[in-house]
Motif scaffolding. Structure first.
Motif, PDB file in Angstrom:
ATOM      1  N   SER A 107       0.840  -1.193   0.000  1.00 14.62           N
ATOM      2  CA  SER A 107       0.000   0.000   0.000  1.00 14.62           C
ATOM      3  C   SER A 107       0.875   1.243   0.000  1.00 14.62           C
ATOM      4  O   SER A 107       1.990   1.250   0.544  1.00 14.62           O
ATOM      5  CB  SER A 107      -0.934   0.011   1.217  1.00 14.62           C
ATOM      6  N   LEU A 108       0.353   2.287  -0.613  1.00  9.76           N
ATOM      7  CA  LEU A 108       1.079   3.552  -0.736  1.00  9.76           C
ATOM      8  C   LEU A 108       0.107   4.693  -0.505  1.00  9.76           C
ATOM      9  O   LEU A 108      -1.045   4.644  -0.961  1.00  9.76           O
ATOM     10  CB  LEU A 108       1.694   3.664  -2.136  1.00  9.76           C
ATOM     11  N   SER A 109       0.549   5.717   0.195  1.00  7.84           N
ATOM     12  CA  SER A 109      -0.260   6.926   0.344  1.00  7.84           C
ATOM     13  C   SER A 109       0.656   8.137   0.355  1.00  7.84           C
ATOM     14  O   SER A 109       1.798   8.067   0.817  1.00  7.84           O
ATOM     15  CB  SER A 109      -1.098   6.883   1.629  1.00  7.84           C
ATOM     16  N   ILE A 110       0.150   9.241  -0.192  1.00 10.67           N
ATOM     17  CA  ILE A 110       0.883  10.504  -0.160  1.00 10.67           C
ATOM     18  C   ILE A 110      -0.075  11.595   0.314  1.00 10.67           C
ATOM     19  O   ILE A 110      -1.270  11.561   0.014  1.00 10.67           O
ATOM     20  CB  ILE A 110       1.472  10.872  -1.542  1.00 10.67           C
ATOM     21  N   ASP A 111       0.457  12.540   1.073  1.00  9.78           N
ATOM     22  CA  ASP A 111      -0.333  13.664   1.579  1.00  9.78           C
ATOM     23  C   ASP A 111       0.448  14.955   1.385  1.00  9.78           C
ATOM     24  O   ASP A 111       1.649  15.008   1.675  1.00  9.78           O
ATOM     25  CB  ASP A 111      -0.659  13.476   3.066  1.00  9.78           C
ATOM     26  N   PHE A 112      -0.244  15.983   0.898  1.00  6.43           N
ATOM     27  CA  PHE A 112       0.327  17.315   0.753  1.00  6.43           C
ATOM     28  C   PHE A 112      -0.435  18.264   1.663  1.00  6.43           C
ATOM     29  O   PHE A 112      -1.668  18.298   1.641  1.00  6.43           O
ATOM     30  CB  PHE A 112       0.203  17.821  -0.687  1.00  6.43           C
ATOM     31  N   GLU A 113       0.283  19.050   2.444  1.00  5.79           N
ATOM     32  CA  GLU A 113      -0.340  20.062   3.306  1.00  5.79           C
ATOM     33  C   GLU A 113       0.321  21.417   3.040  1.00  5.79           C
ATOM     34  O   GLU A 113       1.523  21.578   3.239  1.00  5.79           O
ATOM     35  CB  GLU A 113      -0.200  19.695   4.778  1.00  5.79           C
ATOM     36  N   ARG A 114      -0.481  22.374   2.572  1.00  5.24           N
ATOM     37  CA  ARG A 114       0.025  23.728   2.347  1.00  5.24           C
ATOM     38  C   ARG A 114      -0.297  24.567   3.576  1.00  5.24           C
ATOM     39  O   ARG A 114      -1.460  24.739   3.942  1.00  5.24           O
ATOM     40  CB  ARG A 114      -0.617  24.351   1.103  1.00  5.24           C
ATOM     41  N   VAL A 115       0.730  25.066   4.211  1.00  2.55           N
ATOM     42  CA  VAL A 115       0.573  25.785   5.471  1.00  2.55           C
ATOM     43  C   VAL A 115       0.528  27.287   5.205  1.00  2.55           C
ATOM     44  O   VAL A 115       1.353  27.827   4.460  1.00  2.55           O
ATOM     45  CB  VAL A 115       1.725  25.459   6.443  1.00  2.55           C
ATOM     46  N   VAL A 116      -0.447  27.948   5.811  1.00  6.64           N
ATOM     47  CA  VAL A 116      -0.604  29.400   5.685  1.00  6.64           C
ATOM     48  C   VAL A 116      -0.586  30.010   7.073  1.00  6.64           C
ATOM     49  O   VAL A 116      -1.294  29.556   7.976  1.00  6.64           O
ATOM     50  CB  VAL A 116      -1.921  29.758   4.965  1.00  6.64           C
ATOM     51  N   SER A 117       0.225  31.029   7.253  1.00  9.13           N
ATOM     52  CA  SER A 117       0.289  31.734   8.538  1.00  9.13           C
ATOM     53  C   SER A 117      -0.624  32.953   8.484  1.00  9.13           C
ATOM     54  O   SER A 117      -0.553  33.746   7.549  1.00  9.13           O
ATOM     55  CB  SER A 117       1.724  32.178   8.832  1.00  9.13           C
TER      56      SER A 117
END
Length: 285
Positions: A107-117
């Motif tokens: 199994s494979l998973s990828i996650d992208f999180e764009r952080v905004v201050s």
């Protein structure tokens, strides 16, 4: 003629008041030492990639052995992936894939999180670094230590693995918990050796959880072999990295069909790192 002095006096008062007002305004603007606050710069990334299209099919075929042998419609379904449910695709997206082969399930998973201050005094990059640091701490690692020779870094990784692996309940729940010792899976595989050919595999021993170099702005790898005593030989590798204001997580796992077989942790680590580097390169384009 009697009214002329009054008019002149009134004009003089008006001029004097105007001069006083200008003087106060100029004085306020020219106060010495008044701090000039500039807003922190925004992050490099304003959008996120489509996660289920972020991994090329050729890479998926390598990471998910057995999927290429499936019938056309089933193969397309596996390679299409399953998008993670999120409520703001500008801030967080993800995708997962799973392949069931006769020898093992991967199994494979990828996650992208764009952080905004939202704090003008704190940049998006700094806020993203805080998010990344929390993940690193949860993995029992710390990049604050001064980098040393490879043998010293590996020793630190072993120590951090001993003290930190079981401290990540989220990963433990997702992967069947962690082995408190790096040699847990290999020792158990030795117990299953009964002299029958092919009854037990002897995979290369994986390196411990550690900080990674030359991947984004900061990165680490967390290795989670199965817990000693568990009948399921489930092995998960996570690679987390930050580039500017985006934090990316790659999880790659294998569970052999037979409990007497042990996943090759080194192979899982190498492939997870290779994918993480491809994603980092794609983001920088």
């Amino acid at each position: 003629m009697a009214y002329v002095p009054g008019v002149a006096l009134l004009a003089a008062l008006v001029v004097g008041c105007s001069a006083g007002a200008d003087g106060n305004a100029n004085g306020a603007d020219s106060k010495a030492g008044s701090p000039t606050v500039s807003p922190a710069p925004p992050g490099k990334y304003l959008t996120l990639p489509a996660p289920c299209r972020a991994v090329p099919r050729s890479t998926l075929k390598d990471l998910l052995p057995g999927a290429a042998e499936l019938p056309g419609d089933q193969q397309d379904k596996v390679f299409r992936g399953s998008a993670a449910v999120t409520y703001d695709t500008d801030r967080k997206v993800g995708c997962s894939w799973k392949s069931d082969a006769p020898s093992a399930t991967r199994s494979l998973s990828i996650d992208f999180e764009r952080v905004v201050s939202y704090d003008p005094a704190v940049s998006d990059d700094d806020r993203a670094d805080t998010v990344y640091a929390k993940k690193e701490k949860a993995a029992g690692l710390s990049s604050s230590a001064t980098p040393g020779p490879p043998e010293e870094k590996d020793k630190k990784g072993e120590e951090s693995e001993e003290s930190g692996k079981a401290k990540d309940p989220a990963d433990a729940d997702a992967t069947g918990s962690a082995d408190p010792s790096p040699s847990g899976s290999s020792s158990e595989s030795g117990q299953d050796t009964d002299g029958t050919p092919g009854s037990s595999s002897s995979p290369e021993e994986a390196l411990p959880s550690r900080i990674l170099d030359n991947l984004g702005d900061a990165a680490f790898l967390q290795d989670l072999p199965k817990r000693a005593g568990s009948t399921a030989q489930h092995h998960t590798v996570s690679v987390v990295f930050r580039t500017s204001n985006v934090v990316v997580t790659v999880r790659y796992a294998e569970q052999p069909a037979l409990i007497t077989q042990v996943p090759d942790g080194r192979e899982l680590q190498e492939k997870a790192q290779a994918l993480a580097r491809k994603l980092a390169e794609a983001l920088s384009e």
